[in-house]
Design an enzyme around this catalytic site. Structure first.
Site, PDB file in Angstrom:
ATOM      1  CE1 TYR A  34      -1.165   8.255  -5.912  1.00  9.75           C
ATOM      2  CE2 TYR A  34      -3.133   9.034  -7.053  1.00  9.75           C
ATOM      3  CZ  TYR A  34      -2.493   8.091  -6.282  1.00  9.75           C
ATOM      4  OH  TYR A  34      -3.177   6.973  -5.863  1.00  9.75           O
ATOM      5  CB  THR A  80      -4.928   4.886  -8.203  1.00 12.56           C
ATOM      6  OG1 THR A  80      -5.953   5.850  -8.438  1.00 12.56           O
ATOM      7  CG2 THR A  80      -3.692   5.312  -8.972  1.00 12.56           C
ATOM      8  CG  ASP A  81      -9.846   5.415 -10.395  1.00 12.19           C
ATOM      9  OD1 ASP A  81      -9.014   6.139  -9.806  1.00 12.19           O
ATOM     10  OD2 ASP A  81     -11.079   5.518 -10.205  1.00 12.19           O
ATOM     11  CD  GLU A  82      -6.185  10.061  -9.004  1.00  8.84           C
ATOM     12  OE1 GLU A  82      -5.476  10.971  -9.466  1.00  8.84           O
ATOM     13  OE2 GLU A  82      -6.580  10.030  -7.832  1.00  8.84           O
ATOM     14  CE  LYS A  95      -0.133   3.598  -6.631  1.00 11.89           C
ATOM     15  NZ  LYS A  95       0.441   2.724  -5.563  1.00 11.89           N
ATOM     16  CG  PHE A 136      -1.946  -0.977   1.347  1.00 10.83           C
ATOM     17  CD1 PHE A 136      -3.194  -0.768   0.781  1.00 10.83           C
ATOM     18  CD2 PHE A 136      -1.714  -2.167   2.020  1.00 10.83           C
ATOM     19  CE1 PHE A 136      -4.189  -1.720   0.888  1.00 10.83           C
ATOM     20  CE2 PHE A 136      -2.699  -3.133   2.133  1.00 10.83           C
ATOM     21  CZ  PHE A 136      -3.942  -2.915   1.551  1.00 10.83           C
ATOM     22  CG  ASN A 143     -15.756  15.813  -6.769  1.00 15.58           C
ATOM     23  OD1 ASN A 143     -15.787  14.597  -6.598  1.00 15.58           O
ATOM     24  ND2 ASN A 143     -14.683  16.440  -7.222  1.00 15.58           N
TER      25      ASN A 143
END
Length: 351
Positions: free
Chosen positions: A156, A130-132, A160, A79, A255
């Protein structure tokens, strides 16, 4: 299964996983490796008797090798990462160091102990991503699948994405047994109050502005952290080495809709729970006001991805994953947890 090394196990998702695994697998020992940066908190896993916290850096390859050897560990659940997009824009170096160099260090330690020195027994390196890494979707685009093209748009996400490629390469080149899960937006207990849900909950309690980027219509797929832990467990137990599984919550929301639900939930809580007005007198709801009066639109974040969505059909078909918590129930439980655990988050706001 076997004893585990959980990197970043004192953070938000890692800490929840430690709690989840201890409940589900009471005979397993859990070694947590965490450097306890601002988002790592030993209090998150306090009381988990199976967990042994080792304070250290995942880039310390010799330390990881020693832990794998001495604790006879054959499973790593990785993680540890710098994860806040805003911080990556202002200071990307830390993201390169932890997310890329740190992952490579772990992979090398695992290769040395499990393959070069190992007996050939089964092992698993599970990488949380991550989906990013997939970039941004348009309103009518199909959700991200495991075959979607990588197109990261923030430091970021790029870091990843790089770590995902390293994990794949160590599998294909060195035959390290790996699996990867790419998750959508997590929420739930123990989340550091810089992310949307805990930030807005705690700002609402203290009467601070609720800062909404741009028009507030950026869409995310919301995943309760315990459902995510359940998906990781399924990947560890039934995932095929070398495979990637997308873990989503199946709850696409802009959001602004999430923020409106937070505001309504806070207002209900003050109306229904005795003593909240005395504990949080600065909240508008403490005086009969509306929390949504705190909403404040601010300049949009640089490179802000418009929409993420997850296609979790492969995870459902191959490892039996399906989310069990809808957003309404998950948000209600999350609000209640923060109201009941000021002793955990209060010191974080004081630093």
């Amino acid at each position: 299964m076997a004893d585990l090394l959980v990197t970043g196990g004192a953070g938000f998702i890692g800490g929840n996983f430690v709690h989840y695994w201890a409940r589900q697998h009471p005979d397993d020992a859990i070694v947590v490796l965490d450097s306890l940066t601002y988002a790592g908190n030993a209090a998150t896993i306090a009381g988990v008797e199976q967990a042994d916290l080792v304070v250290g850096d995942i880039r310390d390859t010799a330390l990881v090798e020693r832990l794998l050897r001495e604790r006879h560990i054959a499973t790593i659940v990785h993680f540890a990462a710098e994860s806040h997009v805003d911080r990556s824009i202002g200071a990307p170096d830390a993201f390169i160091g932890t997310n890329i160099v740190g992952t490579q260090s772990l992979l090398e330690a695992a290769r040395t102990v499990w393959l070069d020195e190992g007996s050939g027994k089964p092992h698993r390196f599970h990488h949380i991503s991550t989906d990013e890494v997939y970039g941004s979707l348009g309103p009518g685009d199909a959700p991200f699948s495991e075959t979607s093209r990588y197109s990261p748009n923030s430091p970021y996400a790029a870091a990843k994405a790089s770590s995902d490629h390293l994990v794949r390469a160590w599998h294909r080149t060195f035959a390290l047994e790996v699996t990867t899960t790419n998750c959508s937006n997590n929420y739930g207990p123990y989340q550091y109050p810089e992310k949307l849900i805990p930030l807005f909950l705690l700002n609402a309690l203290s009467g601070k502005p609720l800062p909404i980027y741009g028009d507030g219509l950026n869409v995310r797929d919301w995943l309760h952290v315990e459902d995510h832990c359940r998906g990781i467990e399924a990947a560890l137990e039934r995932g095929r080495p070398g495979e990637t599984y997308n873990i989503g919550g199946g709850e696409e929301l802009p959001n602004l809709a999430v923020i409106d639900r937070i505001c309504a939930a806070v207002d209900r809580a003050f109306a229904e729970i005795d003593g909240l007005a005395d504990r949080f007198p600065r909240s508008p709801a403490a005086h009969g006001g509306k929390t949504d009066a705190l909403k404040t639109f601010v300049e949009d974040r640089k490179g802000h991805d418009r929409r993420y969505a997850i296609d979790a059909r492969k995870a459902r078909a191959e490892i039996g994953y399906a989310p069990q918590r809808d957003f309404a129930r998950g948000l209600a439980g999350t609000l209640r947890w923060y109201l009941d655990n000021e002793a955990w988050w209060g010191p974080l706001l004081a630093t």
